[in-house]
Design an enzyme around this catalytic site. Structure first.
Site, PDB file in Angstrom:
ATOM      1  N   TYR A   1     144.304 -52.426  10.072  1.00  0.00           N
ATOM      2  CA  TYR A   1     144.486 -53.182  11.357  1.00  0.00           C
ATOM      3  C   TYR A   1     143.151 -52.919  12.026  1.00  0.00           C
ATOM      4  O   TYR A   1     142.594 -51.788  12.156  1.00  0.00           O
ATOM      5  CB  TYR A   1     145.451 -52.699  11.985  1.00  0.00           C
ATOM      6  CG  TYR A   1     145.693 -53.156  13.509  1.00  0.00           C
ATOM      7  CD1 TYR A   1     145.993 -54.354  13.779  1.00  0.00           C
ATOM      8  CD2 TYR A   1     145.029 -52.316  14.677  1.00  0.00           C
ATOM      9  CE1 TYR A   1     146.166 -54.803  15.042  1.00  0.00           C
ATOM     10  CE2 TYR A   1     145.131 -52.879  15.911  1.00  0.00           C
ATOM     11  CZ  TYR A   1     145.548 -54.048  16.293  1.00  0.00           C
ATOM     12  OH  TYR A   1     145.430 -54.154  17.414  1.00  0.00           O
TER      13      TYR A   1
ATOM     14  N   LYS B   1     149.385 -62.784  25.617  1.00  0.00           N
ATOM     15  CA  LYS B   1     150.049 -61.808  26.376  1.00  0.00           C
ATOM     16  C   LYS B   1     150.723 -62.324  27.837  1.00  0.00           C
ATOM     17  O   LYS B   1     151.431 -61.912  28.262  1.00  0.00           O
ATOM     18  CB  LYS B   1     149.518 -60.274  26.352  1.00  0.00           C
ATOM     19  CG  LYS B   1     148.927 -59.858  25.071  1.00  0.00           C
ATOM     20  CD  LYS B   1     150.122 -59.794  24.054  1.00  0.00           C
ATOM     21  CE  LYS B   1     149.722 -59.330  22.710  1.00  0.00           C
ATOM     22  NZ  LYS B   1     148.628 -59.652  22.118  1.00  0.00           N
TER      23      LYS B   1
ATOM     24  N   TYR C   1     142.573 -60.229  15.159  1.00  0.00           N
ATOM     25  CA  TYR C   1     143.697 -61.310  14.736  1.00  0.00           C
ATOM     26  C   TYR C   1     143.421 -62.560  14.320  1.00  0.00           C
ATOM     27  O   TYR C   1     143.916 -62.955  13.208  1.00  0.00           O
ATOM     28  CB  TYR C   1     144.611 -61.446  15.908  1.00  0.00           C
ATOM     29  CG  TYR C   1     145.222 -60.020  16.562  1.00  0.00           C
ATOM     30  CD1 TYR C   1     146.416 -59.685  15.898  1.00  0.00           C
ATOM     31  CD2 TYR C   1     144.656 -59.731  17.749  1.00  0.00           C
ATOM     32  CE1 TYR C   1     146.871 -58.460  16.592  1.00  0.00           C
ATOM     33  CE2 TYR C   1     145.182 -58.324  18.112  1.00  0.00           C
ATOM     34  CZ  TYR C   1     146.641 -57.731  17.463  1.00  0.00           C
ATOM     35  OH  TYR C   1     146.946 -56.807  17.998  1.00  0.00           O
TER      36      TYR C   1
HETATM   37  C1  PLP Z   1     148.423 -59.253  20.347  1.00  0.00           C
HETATM   38  C2  PLP Z   1     147.593 -60.199  19.897  1.00  0.00           C
HETATM   39  C3  PLP Z   1     148.369 -61.225  18.624  1.00  0.00           C
HETATM   40  C4  PLP Z   1     149.462 -60.884  18.433  1.00  0.00           C
HETATM   41  O1  PLP Z   1     150.513 -61.163  19.034  1.00  0.00           O
HETATM   42  P1  PLP Z   1     152.032 -60.352  18.918  1.00  0.00           P
HETATM   43  O2  PLP Z   1     152.933 -61.107  19.789  1.00  0.00           O
HETATM   44  O3  PLP Z   1     151.833 -58.857  19.006  1.00  0.00           O
HETATM   45  O4  PLP Z   1     152.477 -60.471  17.324  1.00  0.00           O
HETATM   46  C5  PLP Z   1     147.550 -61.873  18.005  1.00  0.00           C
HETATM   47  N1  PLP Z   1     146.484 -62.376  18.446  1.00  0.00           N
HETATM   48  C6  PLP Z   1     145.618 -61.794  19.782  1.00  0.00           C
HETATM   49  C7  PLP Z   1     144.248 -62.152  19.972  1.00  0.00           C
HETATM   50  C8  PLP Z   1     146.436 -60.810  20.327  1.00  0.00           C
HETATM   51  O5  PLP Z   1     145.634 -60.316  21.470  1.00  0.00           O
END
Ligand code: PLP
Length: 410
Positions: free
Chosen positions: A334, A79, A360
């Site tokens: 999720y 982010k 993720y």
């Molecule tokens: C937010 C996030 C993602 C996903 O990214 P997006 O841009 O929302 O698809 C992947 N990995 C981690 C660790 C995240 O915090």
């Protein structure tokens, strides 16, 4: 930032640096590469007992780009790259001429995004309100200890960073309700100038630019690594695996690589001349809540929004064909750590000392290993005309390990 050879108009879009001055590192995962290639070869031999196809499987070199080591700010993750392009908009006078006093954002209980927004607020000297949706995903539902889940990991870090945490009950954030506008209005009534950043910053019009830039960073690192002789085969990452959440990470990468290809073509330095199939970006979905076409549409839309700003022709340059989402590894919900994802996390930790996250990157690693070991990646490569003895695969580590504490019961 070192010169990434980003062309205009992309190079003129303002950016507020949140990353280190050097690129996030890329390094090989040697033991995982060997064990996954061996597993793929074993499968190949059993499928060809007659020995017709003895050494068909290329060696797969798995590398990792450490977006979890990209920024000095709290819990480095993907982010921050998005926020680098959003901060200039935050610092600008808003429509009414006033300056922003408070950042407001949202996420699931163990959201990494909210940590990164909270730390940006801290360094900008702003306040932050973080809305955490109790009903998003299955993390809270499946934990044996809801108290721990709601107070450790990322929630603890968000509080340390000085943000105000507001937990929203599932009925408050139901689809037919908008809990956000009343909260923003309440802040305005108290004299604040709030700035809203949607979940994962993906619906923000600047949200895709960070990973478009990252594509150029990867391309520069490829050149350096192949000049040093460490990146073999095509001298490029033929496949890139990245997680899919809210979508603008992969969308940005797609737009960025498109611009890179186009620019190189204009310079007469294109992949076709080297007779290489186009590089592929494969994104592993992290949630079964919405079907794949829903996310594909979003990814194309976000890639086009970013593409238009960086100098592409959005309709002609970007299409659904560029978006390769895989929904086979979403698991049960999720934010729920399923046994297969846990096994992938444990395996990678035990062979190469790499720690992923439960929401993720664990799912992405599981998906990547499936692609390699089932032979899917080698088939995909040869179907598209690739014939090298080595294939380079890049796993983008987007961060998120700070959620692990909340999953300590699993
Ligand atoms: C937010 C996030 C993602 C996903 O990214 P997006 O841009 O929302 O698809 C992947 N990995 C981690 C660790 C995240 O915090």
């Amino acid at each position: 930032m070192s010169d990434l050879d980003i062309p205009s108009p992309f190079s003129e879009i303002p950016l507020y640096p949140l990353q280190y001055l050097h690129p996030s590192p890329i390094h090989p995962l040697p033991h995982l590469s060997t064990s996954a290639t061996d597993a793929a070869n074993t499968k190949d031999t059993t499928a060809n007992k007659d020995g017709q196809n003895p050494s068909s499987h290329p060696r797969i070199n798995i590398w990792c780009k450490r977006e979890d080591h990209g920024s000095p700010l709290a819990c480095s993750g993907n982010k921050y790259r998005k926020l680098e392009y959003i901060v200039p908009d935050i610092l600008r006078p808003q429509k009414d001429g006033r300056t922003v006093t408070i950042l407001v954002t949202e996420g699931a209980i163990q959201s990494n995004h909210t940590v990164q927004v909270a730390s940006v607020a801290a360094v900008l000297g702003l306040k932050a309100v973080v809305l955490l949706h109790k009903g998003t995903g299955g993390g809270l539902r499946s934990t044996t200890n809801p108290e721990v889940f709601q107070n450790t990991g990322n929630v603890q870090v968000v509080r340390m960073l000085g943000a105000e945490v507001r937990m929203l009950e599932p009925d408050e954030s139901a689809d037919d309700k908008d809990p956000v506008e009343p909260i923003l209005q309440g802040l305005r009534d108290n004299g604040h100038v709030p700035y809203w950043i949607p979940s994962g910053a993906s619906l923000h019009h600047l949200g895709g630019l960070g990973y478009a830039r990252c594509a150029f960073e990867i391309a520069k690192q490829e050149v350096e690594l192949s000049q040093r002789g460490t990146l073999k085969g095509s001298g490029r990452f033929d496949y890139i695996f990245v997680s899919f959440g809210s979508g603008s990470t992969v969308a940005g990468l797609i737009a960025g690589f498109k611009l890179l290809e186009k620019t190189r073509q204009q310079q007469g330095n294109n992949e076709e001349r080297k007779q290489l199939p186009k590089r592929q970006v494969i994104s592993i979905m992290s949630s079964p809540t919405k079907p794949k076409p829903y996310h594909e549409e979003r990814a194309v839309r976000f890639a086009r929004t970013a593409g238009e700003m960086i100098g592409l022709d959005p309709q002609n340059d970007i299409s659904l064909d560029d978006v390769r989402l895989d929904d086979r590894f979403v698991g049960s919900a999720y934010g729920q750590l399923d046994p297969e994802t846990k096994a992938a996390l444990d395996r990678v930790a035990r062979v190469d000392g790499l720690i992923g996250d439960p929401v993720y990157t664990g799912k992405t690693l599981r998906g990547l290993l499936h692609w390699v070991e089932s032979g899917e990646i080698a088939r995909d490569w040869s179907v598209r005309g690739g014939n090298s003895a080595e294939l380079n695969v890049l796993f983008i580590h987007t961060g998120g390990q700070s959620a692990l504490a909340a999953y300590s019961d699993i």
